[in-house]
Structures are given as structure tokens and as C-alpha cells.
Design a protein around this motif. Structure first.
Motif: not given
Length: 299
Positions: A1, A104, A159, A162, A191, A193, A260, A262-264, A266, A269
Motif C-alpha cells: 500500500m 479521516s 481509524h 473513508d 489524509q 497518500s 499508516l 501497512s494495512d496488514k 497494525d 502504524n
């Protein structure tokens, strides 16, 4: 990500409405004579008198008479620090009207929370976002046996990334909690990216501020203190975006933000700031950036 960075919106008294009272101590009065160690509330902060016979001395302007203790309980969740927590029992709600688009929301370093409901309510379009999350406990180790019989750990961070961007929307956060709950940071912001993705080889570490003392007979005395999380990451960035990425990173220097990574995982982060970053231009189309991140102190 991609690396996602959430820069906190500074929350002022005009933006905030909440169920948390601000009655830690009596409000400061210029006509009251305060004894040594007496505490008062002024400007959403707690002040302590350092000597007796204290009358008519405005706390922010008289450091020989007053010492600032810290934010009131209501504002501890908005001082951008992990080391202070807004504490409450049962339930609480917060409404934040920032006057700018917020996409966010994050609750960081909390304890005792059972569920959180986040809504975005626009004055023209009504409720444009409404989502409830149950904050289940999780086992410390993966596997069916730990899940069924092992010790379960409370979640400490939440978190919501969206939210739709409505400039005039009010962000409402409703919380159900245990009889004694606390929140270290309530963060709302926009947020951003950065880059095409975080490269393999991320380094995760910790700086421990605990004390270890060994006396002349070899006896060890340990005093557990706070710690901070350290992260070393590398990003892959499209060469045409390098100027914008450099501007983004420069704009958040010496600023605590939510990273943030990694979304794998936690635990990768972290909420903190970067100590430095280096841009390596070695390919025609892709560029690598290494970033050293240090988290705020946690307890």
C-alpha cells in the motif's frame, strides 16, 4: 500500500461540543485568595498556585505565583499527546465542526472502549457518513487455541479513513465504554497518500525510557517508564511526483502525524514525526525515499 499520512486538524473551543464536562477544579477568579497548591481552571488548562496569599495574579502572566499543570480532562484528548488521556465512564460523545473538509478520524491509545460510531453530518445534505465499529478484543497470538482459551488483548487504536469530504460537515463521535475508559488522542484531519508503495525491508523498533539501576552488590532495580516506537521505511515514488512529495514532507516537519504504513500489520502504524528523510534519485522513472519515523512517548 502507499504510505498514508494524516495531519491532525487543530481543534479549538469554537469547534468542539462534547458530553465531557470541564469541572476539574473551580474557574479562576481575580477576587479569590488562593492558598498554596490550590488548583483552578483557566483557558481549558489546570493551574496550581505555588504560594499562599495568591490574589489577582493572572496565571498565564505570573509564573512566580502559578504553574501550568496541563489540559483539563475534556481537552486531554486534543493536546496531540499520548501521555494524557480524557477519562470517562459508560459513554461519551464529541462533535467537531472544523470548517474544512475532514476525511479521516482516529482514536489513539485508548482503553476500555467497546464501540465507536462516527458520523459526518452536513448542514445541507444531512448525514453523509454513518458507521459503527465494535472494538472486539483480540488474542495475543494467532491460532484457534489462543483465540478460544488464550489471553485477549484490548484494541488500542481505531481509524476511519473513508469519510467523504464535506467542508461544512460536523464530525460526531459516539463512544460506548466500560466504567473507566480513556482516550489518548482524538485526531481528525485530511489524509494524504505518498508514493507508489512501501518497499520490503521495513524496520520496526522501540526506544525504552525505563530505568535499570544496579547497586554495589549486584541487585537490580527496574523502573518501568514510557517508550516510543521507531520505524525505518523506504518508499517507491514516481519521478514526476517527487516535487510534490518533497513539499508534503517538508510541510509536516516537527509535527505529530499519523503514519499508516501497512494495512496488514497494525503495529507498524505509528503516531509521531519523522526525524529525517533522504531522496535517492537513481532510476529514470522511479525514485526511492527513506524515512526515519519516531513515535510519541506511550505508557
Amino acid at each position: 500500500m502507499s504510505l498514508v499520512v494524516v495531519k491532525p486538524q487543530t481543534v479549538t473551543a469554537e469547534m468542539l461540543n462534547t458530553s465531557i464536562p470541564e469541572n476539574d477544579y473551580p474557574a479562576w477568579s481575580s477576587e479569590t485568595t488562593y492558598a498554596a497548591d490550590a488548583r483552578v481552571v483557566l483557558g481549558h488548562k489546570v493551574w496550581e498556585s505555588v504560594q499562599a496569599g495568591n490574589i489577582g495574579k493572572y496565571p498565564p502572566d505570573n509564573d512566580k505565583w502559578w504553574v501550568e499543570v496541563g489540559p483539563t480532562n475534556r481537552w486531554k484528548a486534543f493536546d496531540l499527546s499520548h501521555s494524557t488521556k480524557t477519562r470517562f465512564s459508560g459513554s461519551a460523545w464529541f462533535e467537531i465542526t472544523a470548517g474544512r473538509a475532514i476525511n479521516s478520524v482516529a482514536l489513539l491509545e485508548f482503553d476500555g472502549l467497546r464501540s465507536v460510531r462516527v458520523r459526518a453530518i452536513d448542514p445541507s445534505y444531512g448525514t453523509v457518513y454513518d458507521k459503527t465499529t465494535i472494538l472486539w478484543t483480540t488474542p495475543g497470538v494467532a491460532g484457534w487455541y489462543p483465540w478460544t482459551f488464550g489471553e485477549r488483548l484490548e484494541r488500542r487504536n481505531f481509524h476511519a479513513l473513508d469519510l467523504p469530504s464535506y467542508r461544512g460537515a460536523t464530525i460526531r463521535i459516539d463512544i460506548e465504554a466500560a466504567n473507566d475508559a480513556g482516550i489518548g488522542v482524538i485526531l481528525v484531519g485530511q489524509q494524504q497518500s505518498i508514493g507508489l508503495g512501501v518497499l520490503a525491508g521495513m524496520q520496526m523498533g522501540m526506544r525504552d525510557y525505563s530505568r535499570k539501576e544496579v547497586d554495589q552488590w549486584g541487585e537490580v532495580k527496574l523502573q518501568q517508564r514510557g517508550y516510543s516506537r521507531n520505524r525505518q521505511i523506504s518508499l517507491k515514488v514516481d519521478s514526476k511526483d517527487i516535487d510534490n512529495v518533497d513539499r508534503i514532507l517538508s510541510s509536516i516537519r516537527a509535527t505529530p502525524v499519523l503514519w499508516l504504513i501497512s494495512d496488514k500489520f497494525d503495529q507498524s502504524n505509528v503516531y509521531g514525526w519523522y526525524s529525517n528523510y533522504e531522496i535517492v534519485i537513481q532510476y529514470a522513472t522511479d525514485i526511492e525515499i527513506s524515512i526515519s519515523i519516531e513515535g510519541l512517548v506511550e505508557n
